[in-house]
Design an enzyme around this catalytic site. Structure first.
Site, PDB file in Angstrom:
ATOM      1  N   HIS A 471       0.837  -1.201   0.000  1.00 29.28           N
ATOM      2  CA  HIS A 471       0.000   0.000   0.000  1.00 29.28           C
ATOM      3  C   HIS A 471       0.873   1.253   0.000  1.00 29.28           C
ATOM      4  CE1 HIS A 471      -3.614   2.419   1.218  1.00 29.28           C
ATOM      5  NE2 HIS A 471      -2.659   3.193   1.732  1.00 29.28           N
ATOM      6  N   GLU A 472       1.775   1.346   0.957  1.00 26.77           N
ATOM      7  CA  GLU A 472       2.628   2.533   1.027  1.00 26.77           C
ATOM      8  C   GLU A 472       3.521   2.640  -0.201  1.00 26.77           C
ATOM      9  OE1 GLU A 472       1.927   4.766   3.057  1.00 26.77           O
ATOM     10  OE2 GLU A 472       0.596   3.549   4.294  1.00 26.77           O
ATOM     11  N   HIS A 475       1.967   4.586  -2.981  1.00 24.73           N
ATOM     12  CA  HIS A 475       2.161   6.038  -2.894  1.00 24.73           C
ATOM     13  C   HIS A 475       3.516   6.432  -3.485  1.00 24.73           C
ATOM     14  CE1 HIS A 475      -1.405   7.018  -0.628  1.00 24.73           C
ATOM     15  NE2 HIS A 475      -1.080   6.237   0.385  1.00 24.73           N
ATOM     16  N   HIS A 478       3.449   6.322  -7.227  1.00 27.07           N
ATOM     17  CA  HIS A 478       2.724   7.474  -7.759  1.00 27.07           C
ATOM     18  C   HIS A 478       3.668   8.663  -7.909  1.00 27.07           C
ATOM     19  CE1 HIS A 478      -1.062  10.254  -7.360  1.00 27.07           C
ATOM     20  NE2 HIS A 478      -0.683  10.121  -8.614  1.00 27.07           N
TER      21      HIS A 478
END
Length: 681
Positions: A471-472, A475, A478
């Site tokens: 999940h992290e 980021h 991105h």
């Protein structure tokens, strides 16, 4: 006199990197002060320019301003979140209001706004490029929403509110950190009943780190608490550990946060009225995809009934197991994970203790990097030891484009819980990508709170921990894939921010990733097909609990911040809000108000915790598209469109329009219900 090392432009390779090895608490006050003086001079130069306002002398000049302040603030943010101490906390208390005042001095500068307004009004006639019109409109909107059109008296009120809020945010963070830097001590072997040996070893290591050799410590972080609640057969200790975790900030001692929260909420309500909004939520959501509290609430309340029904089904299954064992009833919140695991073992023959040996931390890090390399044409080359870091445990990679070899950025990874580091998991940007005056590559980090194994032993993760890691990393990807000209266009709406991270979680359980990296920590054998299939069959298991735990917190957040007058007593509000909602008594909020850092550590996620659900609708819909694509999770055409329309262009286009460009339609909420195994209403 020695020059302040925090003020110089970052030197070294990769376009310069933060000088973590020269970061000292005593240098921050002077560096922050000098950086603000420099920024004020830059703003004064824009305002005093005798030439008529233009995109270049106003908007682009504003985009170039504040770079020294930005560098110093980002380093200070890492100091207070990852390696804080009393000196850093004292500086935070002093400087957060000053930084808020400096921000308001820009946002409330009438002459500066007049120039921005002039450029914005003339944007279509001035022949500006699409991204130039977009950044001019975005900055104009930011200034208006932050009070640029208020009168002088109202601006003074607003500035005073913002400075007090900045101080209260600092107080809240520091009080919660004090409670999080605590632990539950297990003093005898009897206290370890039911715990897997590998987990016992991590508890012993945590105790040794705190000078408690010969004992075991459950640290007040989720990666330590949840495995204990799942495995421990000592109900009394489960209750003790659960209460310590859930009562952070709500202990009635010097670190109690309830009065701080009440003041924050009242000030936010006052600020919203001053700015002409019905509530803090209306103000915060004006630039989001959802736009209004009603739209966010409609989505949440569409999901809530289905999740509650699933929770009742889960509770019936768990109660039957508890009755068979002669366990005390009714089930309490500290029993939920324990008996859910028993149901999982019974129904799917799936034991969490059988999974974790295949999820060794270094292997899962390698899995995340390999998956990104394959999907997006990146190459990660570890450079740990070649650039400064803020803690010896931090690892670092250079990121390049696989086809051209071009440098794309630097990725830092800080995995372990420790005193002085806030709990949870988060991503940070030390430097954002842009092409304003030539290419600037991003510097990004992931920060987790995994419990470190004893020296020489592998650190094993739960499946939830692995998902957190991916999940992290979403980021970070991105940021690394972004390609915008203007820095401001890298700021996406809050309810889009979680999409790249939530979609990235889906690659955890792909067979290609598991077959290569889910290797047994002792034997090196790949995860057996039978175990992979059990995990897949159990994919929708316990989704009622997971959804309600999160969703109730999001609904309480929205209820709290749509009140026009604030709230006087947070504990009563929380209790009454959950009663109105019909919260199952066996589940607690994922984040109770007294330690809800998303809401009260800053304005960042306030009235915005719903955004995880909003983004997850897009993620579930996107994943369904991958499942039906010719190439499955690795479909090159679909990955290319996702990168082009959703991951690389920041906020250069409206995010709803970007999603439609990606799949040719709006997201389908039915995909979320299907993914969680809920009936579609």
């Amino acid at each position: 006199m020695t020059a302040n090392p925090l003020l110089a432009p970052w030197a070294g390779p990769y376009g310069g990197v933060p000088p973590w090895d020269r970061m000292q608490a005593e240098d921050f006050p002077a560096a922050l002060g000098a950086a603000l003086v420099e920024e004020r001079a830059e703003i004064d130069a824009i305002v005093s320019n005798p030439a008529p306002a233009s995109f270049d002398n106003t908007i682009a000049a504003l985009e170039r301003s504040g770079r020294t302040r930005d560098r110093v603030e980002r380093m200070f943010s890492v100091a207070r979140e990852s390696v804080t101490d009393e000196a850093i906390q004292a500086i935070e208390r002093e400087w957060q209001p000053k930084l808020a005042a400096a921000a308001d001095a820009i946002l409330l500068n009438a002459a500066l706004f007049a120039r921005i307004d002039a450029v914005h009004r003339a944007a279509n006639e001035a022949g500006l490029a699409q991204d130039q019109r977009r950044v001019a409109a975005w900055l104009h909107d930011v200034f208006v929403r932050h009070g640029a059109r208020l009168g002088s008296a109202e601006k003074a009120q607003l500035a005073a509110i913002n400075q007090e809020l900045a101080s209260l945010f600092s107080t809240f963070r520091q009080h919660v950190l004090a409670d999080e830097n605590s632990w539950t001590v297990l003093g005898s072997r009897d206290d370890l009943a039911g715990l897997p040996e590998a987990f016992v070893e991590t508890l012993a290591a945590a105790a040794a780190d705190r000078g408690l050799d010969g004992r075991w410590v459950v640290v007040n972080t989720r990666s330590s608490v949840d495995p204990f609640l799942t495995a421990s057969t000592r109900r009394d200790l489960r209750a003790q550990v659960w209460r310590a975790f859930k009562q952070r900030g709500d202990t009635g001692n010097a670190y109690d946060t309830n009065a701080t929260i009440a003041r924050i909420v009242r000030l936010r309500a006052h600020r919203a009225r001053l700015l002409g909004f019905a509530s803090h939520a209306h103000w915060r959501m004006a630039d989001t995809m959802a736009r209004t509290p009603d739209a966010a609430r409609a989505l949440m309340m569409r999901v809530w009934p289905a999740a509650v029904r699933r929770v009742h089904e889960e509770l019936a299954d768990m109660t039957a197991v508890a009755q068979d064992e002669g366990a005390p009833l009714p089930l309490e919140p500290w029993d939920y994970l324990h008996f859910a695991e028993k149901v999982r073992q019974s129904r799917y023959a799936l034991d969490q203790a059988a999974i974790t040996p295949y999820f060794e931390l270094d292997q899962m890090v390698a899995a995340a990097l390999w998956s990104a390399e394959r999907r997006y044409g990146l190459v990660f080359a570890e450079i740990t030891g070649q650039v400064p870091v803020f803690h010896p445990e931090v690892r670092v990679w250079e990121v390049r484009d696989a086809e051209t070899g071009a440098h794309r950025g630097v990725f830092y990874l800080d995995n372990f819980a420790r005193p002085g580091k806030r709990s949870g998991a988060w991503a940070s940007e030390y430097r954002e990508q842009h092409r304003l005056d030539g290419p600037v590559a991003p510097l990004v980090s992931n920060n987790n709170n995994f419990v470190k194994a004893p020296a020489g032993e592998p650190t094993l993760l739960s499946l939830d921990d692995v998902r957190t890691l991916f999940h992290e990393f979403g980021h970070a990807l991105h940021s690394l894939l972004q390609d915008v000209r203007y820095p401001s266009l890298g700021t996406t709406p809050r309810d889009f921010v979680e999409f790249p991270s939530q979609i990235n979680e889906h690659w955890v359980l792909t067979r290609d990733v598991l077959d290569r990296f889910a290797r047994h920590c002792r034997t090196g054998d790949p995860m057996p097909d039978a175990l992979v299939e059990k995990i897949a069959r159990a994919g929708k298991f316990n989704q009622g609990y997971a959804t309600i735990e999160y969703l109730a917190a999001a609904i309480v957040d929205m209820d709290l911040h749509t009140r026009p007058d604030g709230v006087a007593d947070p504990p009563s509000f929380e209790r009454d809000a959950l009663a109105r909602l019909g919260m199952p008594r066996e589940i607690a909020l994922r984040h109770r108000l007294p330690h809800f850092d998303h809401l009260f550590g800053s304005d960042s996620y306030s009235a915005g915790y719903y955004s995880y659900l909003w983004s997850d609708v897009m993620a579930a819909d996107t994943w369904r598209a991958f499942e039906t694509a010719p190439g499955g999770p690795w479909d090159e055409a679909l990955l290319g469109r996702m990168r082009e329309h959703l991951l690389s262009n920041g906020n250069a286009t409206d995010r709803a329009e970007a999603y439609r460009a990606f799949l040719g339609r709006d997201p389908d909420v039915a995909a979320l219900f299907e993914e969680r195994g809920f009936p579609i209403p």
